[in-house]
Design a protein around this motif. Structure first.
Motif, PDB file in Angstrom:
ATOM      1  N   VAL A 294       0.832  -1.197   0.000  1.00  0.00           N
ATOM      2  CA  VAL A 294       0.000   0.000   0.000  1.00  0.00           C
ATOM      3  C   VAL A 294       0.871   1.253   0.000  1.00  0.00           C
ATOM      4  CG1 VAL A 294      -1.709   1.321   1.307  1.00  0.00           C
ATOM      5  CG2 VAL A 294      -1.916  -1.163   1.121  1.00  0.00           C
ATOM      6  N   SER A 295       1.903   1.249   0.837  1.00  0.00           N
ATOM      7  CA  SER A 295       2.826   2.380   0.926  1.00  0.00           C
ATOM      8  C   SER A 295       4.150   1.999   0.290  1.00  0.00           C
ATOM      9  CB  SER A 295       3.043   2.786   2.387  1.00  0.00           C
ATOM     10  OG  SER A 295       4.105   3.707   2.492  1.00  0.00           O
ATOM     11  N   THR A 296       4.638   2.830  -0.619  1.00  0.00           N
ATOM     12  CA  THR A 296       5.930   2.527  -1.239  1.00  0.00           C
ATOM     13  C   THR A 296       7.037   2.483  -0.191  1.00  0.00           C
ATOM     14  OG1 THR A 296       6.256   4.903  -1.682  1.00  0.00           O
ATOM     15  CG2 THR A 296       5.326   3.576  -3.451  1.00  0.00           C
ATOM     16  N   TYR A 297       6.846   3.203   0.899  1.00  0.00           N
ATOM     17  CA  TYR A 297       7.889   3.247   1.924  1.00  0.00           C
ATOM     18  C   TYR A 297       7.937   1.962   2.747  1.00  0.00           C
ATOM     19  CZ  TYR A 297       7.421   7.958   0.292  1.00  0.00           C
ATOM     20  OH  TYR A 297       7.328   9.047  -0.529  1.00  0.00           O
ATOM     21  N   GLU A 298       6.915   1.132   2.605  1.00  0.00           N
ATOM     22  CA  GLU A 298       6.965  -0.194   3.217  1.00  0.00           C
ATOM     23  C   GLU A 298       8.101  -1.010   2.609  1.00  0.00           C
ATOM     24  OE1 GLU A 298       4.076  -4.129   3.721  1.00  0.00           O
ATOM     25  OE2 GLU A 298       3.238  -2.204   3.066  1.00  0.00           O
ATOM     26  N   TYR A 299       8.405  -0.727   1.340  1.00  0.00           N
ATOM     27  CA  TYR A 299       9.532  -1.415   0.692  1.00  0.00           C
ATOM     28  C   TYR A 299      10.831  -1.147   1.446  1.00  0.00           C
ATOM     29  CZ  TYR A 299      13.431  -2.239  -2.431  1.00  0.00           C
ATOM     30  OH  TYR A 299      14.637  -2.662  -2.944  1.00  0.00           O
ATOM     31  N   LEU A 300      11.028   0.084   1.883  1.00  0.00           N
ATOM     32  CA  LEU A 300      12.275   0.430   2.559  1.00  0.00           C
ATOM     33  C   LEU A 300      12.418  -0.313   3.883  1.00  0.00           C
ATOM     34  CD1 LEU A 300      12.365   4.277   1.894  1.00  0.00           C
ATOM     35  CD2 LEU A 300      13.654   2.481   0.719  1.00  0.00           C
ATOM     36  N   GLU A 301      11.295  -0.579   4.548  1.00  0.00           N
ATOM     37  CA  GLU A 301      11.370  -1.358   5.783  1.00  0.00           C
ATOM     38  C   GLU A 301      11.730  -2.807   5.495  1.00  0.00           C
ATOM     39  OE1 GLU A 301       8.745  -2.369   9.788  1.00  0.00           O
ATOM     40  OE2 GLU A 301       7.776  -1.449   8.053  1.00  0.00           O
ATOM     41  N   ARG A 302      11.149  -3.382   4.467  1.00  0.00           N
ATOM     42  CA  ARG A 302      11.424  -4.781   4.143  1.00  0.00           C
ATOM     43  C   ARG A 302      12.829  -4.961   3.579  1.00  0.00           C
ATOM     44  NH1 ARG A 302       5.629  -6.825   1.565  1.00  0.00           N
ATOM     45  NH2 ARG A 302       4.446  -6.556   3.489  1.00  0.00           N
ATOM     46  N   ARG A 303      13.294  -3.943   2.872  1.00  0.00           N
ATOM     47  CA  ARG A 303      14.647  -4.027   2.297  1.00  0.00           C
ATOM     48  C   ARG A 303      15.713  -3.617   3.303  1.00  0.00           C
ATOM     49  NH1 ARG A 303      19.059  -4.532   1.109  1.00  0.00           N
ATOM     50  NH2 ARG A 303      20.121  -4.207  -0.899  1.00  0.00           N
ATOM     51  N   PHE A 304      15.397  -2.610   4.131  1.00  0.00           N
ATOM     52  CA  PHE A 304      16.382  -2.104   5.092  1.00  0.00           C
ATOM     53  C   PHE A 304      15.856  -2.260   6.519  1.00  0.00           C
ATOM     54  CE2 PHE A 304      17.313   0.520   1.212  1.00  0.00           C
ATOM     55  CZ  PHE A 304      18.501  -0.134   0.900  1.00  0.00           C
ATOM     56  N   ASP A 305      15.263  -1.208   7.071  1.00  0.00           N
ATOM     57  CA  ASP A 305      14.701  -1.297   8.426  1.00  0.00           C
ATOM     58  C   ASP A 305      13.641  -0.225   8.613  1.00  0.00           C
ATOM     59  OD1 ASP A 305      16.111   1.057   8.729  1.00  0.00           O
ATOM     60  OD2 ASP A 305      17.707   0.161   9.933  1.00  0.00           O
ATOM     61  N   ASN A 306      13.016  -0.235   9.792  1.00  0.00           N
ATOM     62  CA  ASN A 306      11.881   0.645  10.049  1.00  0.00           C
ATOM     63  C   ASN A 306      12.288   2.117  10.093  1.00  0.00           C
ATOM     64  OD1 ASN A 306       9.036   1.057  10.776  1.00  0.00           O
ATOM     65  ND2 ASN A 306       9.854   1.681  12.763  1.00  0.00           N
ATOM     66  N   ARG A 307      13.454   2.427  10.639  1.00  0.00           N
ATOM     67  CA  ARG A 307      13.847   3.833  10.743  1.00  0.00           C
ATOM     68  C   ARG A 307      14.072   4.450   9.368  1.00  0.00           C
ATOM     69  NH1 ARG A 307      20.135   3.883  12.970  1.00  0.00           N
ATOM     70  NH2 ARG A 307      21.022   2.621  11.285  1.00  0.00           N
ATOM     71  N   THR A 308      14.565   3.651   8.412  1.00  0.00           N
ATOM     72  CA  THR A 308      14.734   4.152   7.049  1.00  0.00           C
ATOM     73  C   THR A 308      13.377   4.468   6.445  1.00  0.00           C
ATOM     74  OG1 THR A 308      16.713   2.769   6.803  1.00  0.00           O
ATOM     75  CG2 THR A 308      15.727   3.649   4.783  1.00  0.00           C
ATOM     76  N   ARG A 309      12.430   3.597   6.683  1.00  0.00           N
ATOM     77  CA  ARG A 309      11.078   3.829   6.174  1.00  0.00           C
ATOM     78  C   ARG A 309      10.462   5.088   6.774  1.00  0.00           C
ATOM     79  NH1 ARG A 309       5.923  -0.350   6.689  1.00  0.00           N
ATOM     80  NH2 ARG A 309       4.303   1.153   6.090  1.00  0.00           N
ATOM     81  N   LEU A 310      10.577   5.244   8.092  1.00  0.00           N
ATOM     82  CA  LEU A 310       9.982   6.403   8.742  1.00  0.00           C
ATOM     83  C   LEU A 310      10.631   7.697   8.283  1.00  0.00           C
ATOM     84  CD1 LEU A 310       9.493   5.094  12.394  1.00  0.00           C
ATOM     85  CD2 LEU A 310       7.803   5.284  10.566  1.00  0.00           C
ATOM     86  N   PHE A 311      11.933   7.683   8.065  1.00  0.00           N
ATOM     87  CA  PHE A 311      12.628   8.872   7.594  1.00  0.00           C
ATOM     88  C   PHE A 311      12.135   9.267   6.205  1.00  0.00           C
ATOM     89  CE2 PHE A 311      16.500  10.761   5.538  1.00  0.00           C
ATOM     90  CZ  PHE A 311      16.474  11.962   6.252  1.00  0.00           C
ATOM     91  N   ALA A 312      11.962   8.272   5.350  1.00  0.00           N
ATOM     92  CA  ALA A 312      11.484   8.542   3.989  1.00  0.00           C
ATOM     93  C   ALA A 312      10.047   9.076   4.021  1.00  0.00           C
ATOM     94  CB  ALA A 312      11.553   7.262   3.150  1.00  0.00           C
ATOM     95  N   SER A 313       9.200   8.467   4.836  1.00  0.00           N
ATOM     96  CA  SER A 313       7.807   8.920   4.934  1.00  0.00           C
ATOM     97  C   SER A 313       7.721  10.342   5.468  1.00  0.00           C
ATOM     98  CB  SER A 313       7.013   7.981   5.841  1.00  0.00           C
ATOM     99  OG  SER A 313       6.984   6.678   5.308  1.00  0.00           O
ATOM    100  N   PHE A 314       8.580  10.654   6.420  1.00  0.00           N
ATOM    101  CA  PHE A 314       8.605  12.000   6.985  1.00  0.00           C
ATOM    102  C   PHE A 314       8.987  13.030   5.918  1.00  0.00           C
ATOM    103  CE2 PHE A 314      11.183  15.412   8.896  1.00  0.00           C
ATOM    104  CZ  PHE A 314      10.220  15.996   9.718  1.00  0.00           C
TER     105      PHE A 314
END
Length: 621
Positions: free
Chosen positions: A124-144
Motif C-alpha cells: 500500500v505504501s511505497t515506503y513499506e519497501y524500505l522497511e522490508r529491504r532495510f529497516d523501520n527507521r529508514t522507512r519512517l525517515f522517507a515517509s517524513f
C-alpha cells in the motif's frame, strides 16, 4: 506624453482588460464542483462504500488502465503547469520542451527498474519497501520527508488558481480557498481512490477543453499555426539545442534532459501518489500500459503548454504586457491572454478558470489520498490494535484526509505573505527527492547496500543538498542571479506614444517583479545592482534542475561506501526486493522466499506475524 500620463493610461488599459464573471460563467464553474461532489457521494454511499483500506486506497484493484492514466496525468497537471509554463516559454524560450526526451527515458526506467519490484510486493505504501529491504527507521525517515514536501507543495497548488478566480470575480481569496478545498476534501474523504480517479477524469476533460479552446482561438487570432511558428523562430524561442555542459546556465540540453529525468524519477517512479495508482490495476501488463499512457499524456500536456507560450508570444511579440505593466507576475499572463482573445465569447472565461481550478483539485485530491495511506501505514498503524476492523481503518484514513486537507487549506493564509515560498517549495522538492530516490535505487539495484548505508547516506545527502540550496536561494533573493529574457518589444502598442516610450527609461526603471512558478530556473529582477562586485560561488549558481540529481548522487555514494564498510554480517537479500536488471549481482543460488531474511528479533517477529499475508501477495521466483 509624460511619465504620469503614460502610467495612468497603462493602468486604465489594464483595468479595461480585466475579466469579470457573468451568470453563465458562474454556472459553468459551479456545475464542475457539483459533479465532483456527486461522484464522491456515489462511490462513498453506494456499492462497496469504500469500507476497506484496499478499496479506499487501491480501488479494490479493479480500476481500468485509461481512467487511471488520465487520473495520473490530471493530478500531475496543476495550475502551476498551466499558468506558469506558458509564461516561462513566452519569456525565456522553449527549452523545457526537451523534457519530452526526459519523459521517454522515465517511462523505460520505471517499467524495467522500479515497477516490477513494487508490483510483485503489492504494498500500500511505497515506503513499506524500505522497511522490508532495510529497516523501520529508514522507512519512517522517507515517509517524513514525503509528508513534509507534500504539506508545503499543496497550499501553493491551491493558492494559484484561487488567485485567478479571485481576479475574475472579485471574491476574496480567503473565501474561495476553503470552499473549493472543502468540496475536494469532501469527495476525496468519502469516495476514496475511485472518486479521485473519476473526478480527475471529469476535471481533466474540463481542463483540456478550456486549454484547447483558448489555443484554437489564439492560433486564429495570430493568423494561423505557421505564423505562430515563424514568430517563435524569429523571436529565438526555438533556440533550444544548446549542448554546453555549463551547469550554471538557465537552460541547456543537458540541464533539461538529465536534470528533469532524475527530478521526474523522484516524482513518479518511487512516488507514493503514482505507484499507488500503477498498482490499482489487476495485472502487471495493465500496470505497464498505465505507465506508458501516463508518459505519453504528460508529454502531450507539456507540449500543449509550450505551444500556448508560442501562441501568446505571437500575440504580444510587439507589445509585451510585462514591459507595459499590464501584468506583473508570470501566473497572470495566461489569464490576461484569455481575457484578451476571448472577451466576447460568453462562458469561456468561466470555462478557463474552471479548467485551472480543476487541475488544482486533481492534484490536491490525488495527493491527499496517497498521503493518507502513507501516514496511516507508516505511523498510525503502529499505534492501533492489529485486530482493528477494516471499516475502522477506512474511517481513520478518511479522518486523515480531513485533517491534512484542513492543514493545507490553512497554510494558504501563510503562502500569500511569503512571496518566495513557491521557489522554496520547488527547491524543497529537489532536496527531498534526491535522498528518497537514492534509498529506493540503492535498495533495488545494489544487493550489498544495507540499512546503515541507506539511512546515513540519505541523511548525508539531505544535509549536503540543503547546504547548497539554502544559500543559493538567499543569493537569489538578493538579486545576485539574473537571466535576461528573450527579445521583447512594445513597438506596436497602440495605446503608447512611441515618440516617448520605446526603450524609455520610464519602463526600464519600473520593471515589475517576475516570479517564475515552474521548475525552470527562477530569478528576481527587483534588486539588480550592477556595481555590486560580489559573485556567488559557482556551486550556488548550479541550475536547480540538478538538485535532485546532486542529492541522489551524494546520498548513493555515501550510502554505498557505508554499506560496503559495514556489511560483513548482513544476511542475503531476498530476490523479490531486487530489480530484475540487477539479478546478475545476486548469488547464483539466491531465492525469493517472499521476504527479506532478517537477523534481528524485531524483524523475525514481524516475519512471523505477517508470513501468511506475504505468501499471498509476493510473487515467488
Amino acid at each position: 506624453m509624460t511619465n504620469s500620463t503614460a502610467a495612468t493610461l497603462i493602468r486604465t488599459v489594464a483595468r479595461l482588460s480585466k475579466v469579470s464573471f457573468s451568470w453563465y460563467d458562474y454556472i459553468l464553474f459551479s456545475v464542475m464542483l457539483v459533479f465532483s461532489a456527486l461522484i464522491g457521494i456515489y462511490f462513498g454511499c453506494f456499492g462497496s462504500k469504500q469500507s476497506t483500506a484496499n478499496e479506499y486506497l487501491m480501488g479494490g484493484k479493479t480500476m481500468k488502465v485509461i481512467p487511471i492514466a488520465i487520473s495520473l496525468v490530471a493530478s500531475h497537471t496543476s495550475g502551476i503547469t498551466l499558468l506558469a509554463l506558458p509564461a516561462d516559454i513566452y519569456r525565456y524560450g522553449a527549452g523545457y520542451w526537451l523534457g519530452g526526451f526526459s519523459m521517454a527515458i522515465l517511462c523505460v526506467i520505471t517499467v524495467y527498474v522500479y515497477l516490477p519490484v513494487f508490483y510483485n510486493l503489492q504494498i500500500v505504501s511505497t515506503y513499506e519497501y524500505l522497511e522490508r529491504r532495510f529497516d523501520n527507521r529508514t522507512r519512517l525517515f522517507a515517509s517524513f520527508l514525503y509528508a513534509i514536501s507534500v504539506l508545503l507543495y499543496l497550499p501553493i497548488v491551491v493558492y494559484i488558481p484561487a488567485l485567478a478566480f479571485s481576479a475574475a470575480t472579485g471574491i476574496n481569496v480567503h473565501f474561495i480557498t476553503p470552499v473549493v478545498c472543502g468540496i475536494c476534501i469532501f469527495y476525496t474523504t468519502i469516495g476514496g481512490l475511485k472518486a479521485v480517479v473519476w473526478t480527475d477524469t471529469l476535471q481533466f476533460t474540463v481542463t483540456v477543453g478550456a486549454i484547447a479552446t483558448v489555443s484554437v482561438l489564439g492560433v486564429k487570432s495570430a493568423g494561423g499555426f505557421m505564423e505562430v511558428w515563424n514568430k517563435a523562430l524569429e523571436g529565438e524561442r526555438l533556440d533550444i539545442f544548446d549542448f554546453d555542459l555549463d551547469p550554471t546556465k538557465r537552460e541547456t540540453f543537458w540541464i533539461i534532459v538529465v536534470g528533469l529525468t532524475v527530478h521526474w524519477l523522484g516524482h513518479t517512479s518511487i512516488n507514493q501518489s503514482c505507484v499507488q495508482k500503477f498498482l490499482a490495476v489487476p495485472t502487471f501488463k495493465a500496470s505497464v500500459m498505465t505507465v506508458i499512457y501516463y508518459s505519453a499524456g504528460m508529454t502531450i500536456m507539456k507540449t500543449a503548454s509550450v505551444l500556448t507560450g508560442f501562441i501568446m508570444y505571437a500575440k504580444y511579440s510587439d507589445c509585451d504586457p510585462f514591459t507595459t505593466k499590464q501584468v506583473t507576475r508570470n501566473d497572470q499572463l495566461l489569464p490576461y491572454y484569455v481575457m484578451d482573445v476571448a472577451k466576447n465569447i460568453p462562458g469561456l472565461s468561466g470555462l478557463f478558470i474552471a479548467g485551472i481550478t480543476c487541475a488544482a483539485l486533481s492534484t490536491l485530491s490525488a495527493t491527499l489520498n496517497c498521503l493518507a495511506g502513507t501516514l496511516y501505514e507508516d505511523f498510525i498503524s503502529k499505534l492501533v490494535s492489529k485486530e482493528t476492523s477494516q471499516k475502522t481503518v477506512s474511517n481513520i484514513l478518511k479522518l486523515i484526509v480531513i485533517a491534512t486537507g484542513a492543514v493545507c487549506t490553512s497554510l494558504v493564509l501563510i503562502i500569500e505573505h511569503l512571496g518566495g515560498l513557491l521557489k522554496l517549495a520547488i527547491s524543497l522538492g529537489g532536496i527531498t527527492n534526491g535522498p528518497l530516490l537514492a534509498m529506493f535505487t540503492m535498495g533495488m539495484l545494489f544487493p550489498k547496500a544495507n540499512s546503515k548505508g541507506a539511512f546515513y547516506g540519505a541523511i548525508g545527502g539531505l544535509i549536503f543538498i540543503s547546504a547548497l540550496v539554502i544559500p543559493a536561494k538567499y543569493y537569489e533573493s538578493q538579486g545576485l542571479f539574473k537571466y535576461p529574457p528573450k527579445p521583447l518589444s512594445t513597438n506596436s502598442c497602440d495605446f503608447l506614444n512611441h515618440s516617448v516610450l520605446p526603450n524609455s527609461s520610464f519602463f526600464e526603471s519600473s520593471n515589475p517583479v517576475f516570479e517564475s512558478t515552474t521548475p525552470v530556473y527562477a530569478w528576481n529582477e527587483t534588486v539588480t545592482n550592477k556595481s555590486v562586485p560580489f559573485q556567488p560561488h559557482v556551486i550556488f549558481r548550479i541550475s536547480y534542475y540538478y538538485y535532485t540529481l546532486i542529492g541522489t548522487i551524494v546520498s548513493m555514494i555515501l550510502g554505498l561506501v557505508i554499506s560496503y564498510m559495514t556489511n560483513k554480517d548482513d544476511p542475503p537479500v531476498d530476490k523479490a526486493l531486487i530489480s530484475p536488471v540487477s539479478y546478475f549481482l545476486l548469488p547464483k543460488d539466491s531465492k525469493s522466499n517472499g521476504f527479506t531474511q532478517y537477523n534481528t528479533v524485531t524483524k523475525a517477529l514481524h516475519l512471523v506475524t505477517t508470513d501468511s499475508d506475504i505468501d499471498n501477495n509476493y510473487v515467488k521466483s
